[in-house]
Scaffold this motif. Structure first.
Motif, PDB file in Angstrom:
ATOM      1  N   GLY A 107       0.939  -1.294  -0.025  1.00 41.77           N
ATOM      2  CA  GLY A 107      -0.242  -0.106   0.156  1.00 41.77           C
ATOM      3  C   GLY A 107       0.768   1.261   0.014  1.00 41.77           C
ATOM      4  N   THR A 108       2.118   1.148   0.227  1.00 42.04           N
ATOM      5  CA  THR A 108       3.023   2.090   0.252  1.00 42.04           C
ATOM      6  C   THR A 108       3.049   2.717  -1.358  1.00 42.04           C
ATOM      7  N   LEU A 109       3.792   3.989  -1.309  1.00 46.98           N
ATOM      8  CA  LEU A 109       3.589   4.689  -2.865  1.00 46.98           C
ATOM      9  C   LEU A 109       5.163   4.779  -3.187  1.00 46.98           C
ATOM     10  N   ILE A 110       5.302   4.593  -4.627  1.00 48.13           N
ATOM     11  CA  ILE A 110       6.599   4.892  -5.220  1.00 48.13           C
ATOM     12  C   ILE A 110       6.451   6.005  -6.074  1.00 48.13           C
ATOM     13  N   PRO A 111       6.773   7.114  -5.728  1.00 48.22           N
ATOM     14  CA  PRO A 111       6.571   8.240  -6.594  1.00 48.22           C
ATOM     15  C   PRO A 111       6.967   8.263  -8.080  1.00 48.22           C
ATOM     16  N   LEU A 112       6.369   8.976  -8.876  1.00 50.44           N
ATOM     17  CA  LEU A 112       6.655   8.868 -10.302  1.00 50.44           C
ATOM     18  C   LEU A 112       6.684  10.313 -10.901  1.00 50.44           C
ATOM     19  N   ASN A 115       7.287  13.735  -8.843  1.00 53.20           N
ATOM     20  CA  ASN A 115       6.575  13.701  -7.661  1.00 53.20           C
ATOM     21  C   ASN A 115       7.173  13.102  -6.615  1.00 53.20           C
ATOM     22  N   LEU A 116       7.168  13.763  -5.429  1.00 53.66           N
ATOM     23  CA  LEU A 116       8.075  13.175  -4.122  1.00 53.66           C
ATOM     24  C   LEU A 116       7.033  12.777  -3.086  1.00 53.66           C
ATOM     25  N   ILE A 117       7.134  12.039  -2.428  1.00 54.89           N
ATOM     26  CA  ILE A 117       6.239  11.771  -1.314  1.00 54.89           C
ATOM     27  C   ILE A 117       6.831  12.337   0.165  1.00 54.89           C
ATOM     28  N   GLY A 118       6.093  12.978   0.488  1.00 56.77           N
ATOM     29  CA  GLY A 118       6.623  13.583   2.039  1.00 56.77           C
ATOM     30  C   GLY A 118       5.558  13.658   3.101  1.00 56.77           C
ATOM     31  N   GLU A 119       6.178  14.277   4.348  1.00 59.99           N
ATOM     32  CA  GLU A 119       5.192  14.278   5.453  1.00 59.99           C
ATOM     33  C   GLU A 119       5.264  15.524   6.110  1.00 59.99           C
ATOM     34  N   LEU A 143      10.062  11.319   2.070  1.00 62.17           N
ATOM     35  CA  LEU A 143      10.073  10.095   2.441  1.00 62.17           C
ATOM     36  C   LEU A 143      10.567   8.952   1.289  1.00 62.17           C
ATOM     37  N   ALA A 144       9.942   9.578   0.080  1.00 60.23           N
ATOM     38  CA  ALA A 144      10.515   8.761  -0.937  1.00 60.23           C
ATOM     39  C   ALA A 144      10.470   9.798  -2.376  1.00 60.23           C
ATOM     40  N   VAL A 145      11.533   9.275  -3.273  1.00 64.26           N
ATOM     41  CA  VAL A 145      11.869   9.937  -4.523  1.00 64.26           C
ATOM     42  C   VAL A 145      11.721   9.067  -5.382  1.00 64.26           C
ATOM     43  N   PRO A 146      11.475   9.571  -6.973  1.00 65.27           N
ATOM     44  CA  PRO A 146      11.413   8.855  -7.823  1.00 65.27           C
ATOM     45  C   PRO A 146      13.025   8.485  -8.389  1.00 65.27           C
ATOM     46  N   ALA A 153      16.920  13.792  -1.660  1.00 70.17           N
ATOM     47  CA  ALA A 153      17.043  12.373  -1.197  1.00 70.17           C
ATOM     48  C   ALA A 153      15.857  12.177  -0.088  1.00 70.17           C
ATOM     49  N   ALA A 154      15.491  10.805   0.048  1.00 68.78           N
ATOM     50  CA  ALA A 154      14.605  10.368   1.215  1.00 68.78           C
ATOM     51  C   ALA A 154      15.617  10.768   2.540  1.00 68.78           C
TER      52      ALA A 154
END
Length: 192
Positions: A107-112, A115-119, A143-146, A153-154
């Motif tokens: 269920g976690t995401l890998i950004p594409l 786009n980046l995932i953050g908190e 939290l995650a980068v493409p 970086a994460a």
């Protein structure tokens, strides 16, 4: 159907943001209506979760069968529709910044596509009498980068335009998941 060079063909349920199917232990499914929560975060959105049917020759990072998250209005754009069948809409879309992330098995995401995932970063409490919003409006921990993105970086803490974040609420394996998408172009700097 085959996607052209820099495009994807995806399958989406246009009703997914209004209802959700839950797989029961006996194998049957039930549908529930999703009520909208309106609280302190009015920027929550329900993006489209789609399945990839075809990948263009110049698109990397995704494969046929992957589940991806798209901008919340993309399914309503009838100009992208190829056909409607069995309650699903098949669409041809560009593989660009409106495709936010790929959903992994857990269920976690890998950004594409930049786009980046953050908190959100919560301000340290100074007094027990504080009652104002305690989140930093401009700061996020990444939290995650493409895979192909090297500027951030994460683990980095970044400064972004105010209100540029996009809080996504999506459903995966019968549970509600949340993630904050930040576009690479909205990042103003990195904290040391």
């Amino acid at each position: 159907m085959r996607a052209k060079r820099k495009h994807l063909i995806v399958k989406a349920n246009p009703e997914q943001k209004e209802s959700h199917e839950i797989q029961m232990p006996d194998g049957s499914t039930i549908s529930i209506y999703l009520g909208r929560k309106f609280g302190e975060n009015n920027r929550e959105v329900y993006p489209n979760v789609c399945e990839i049917i075809s990948v263009g020759d110049e698109v990397t990072g995704v494969s046929v069968g992957d589940k991806i998250i798209l901008h919340h209005n993309i399914v309503t754009n009838e100009a992208t529709h190829i056909k409607k069948e069995d309650g699903y809409v098949y669409m041809g879309i560009p593989a660009d910044g409106l495709v936010y992330a790929k959903i992994q098995e857990d269920g976690t995401l890998i950004p594409l596509f930049r786009n980046l995932i953050g908190e959100r970063i919560v301000k340290e409490k100074v007094s027990q009498f504080e009652y104002e919003d305690r989140t930093e409006q401009h700061k996020f921990k990444i939290l995650a980068v493409p895979e192909d993105y090297a500027d951030v970086a994460a683990g980095d803490t970044i400064l972004a335009y105010k209100y540029s974040d996009y809080e996504m609420v999506y459903h995966h394996n019968n549970r509600e998941c949340r993630a904050i998408r930040i576009a690479a172009d909205d990042i103003l700097g990195i904290f040391n």
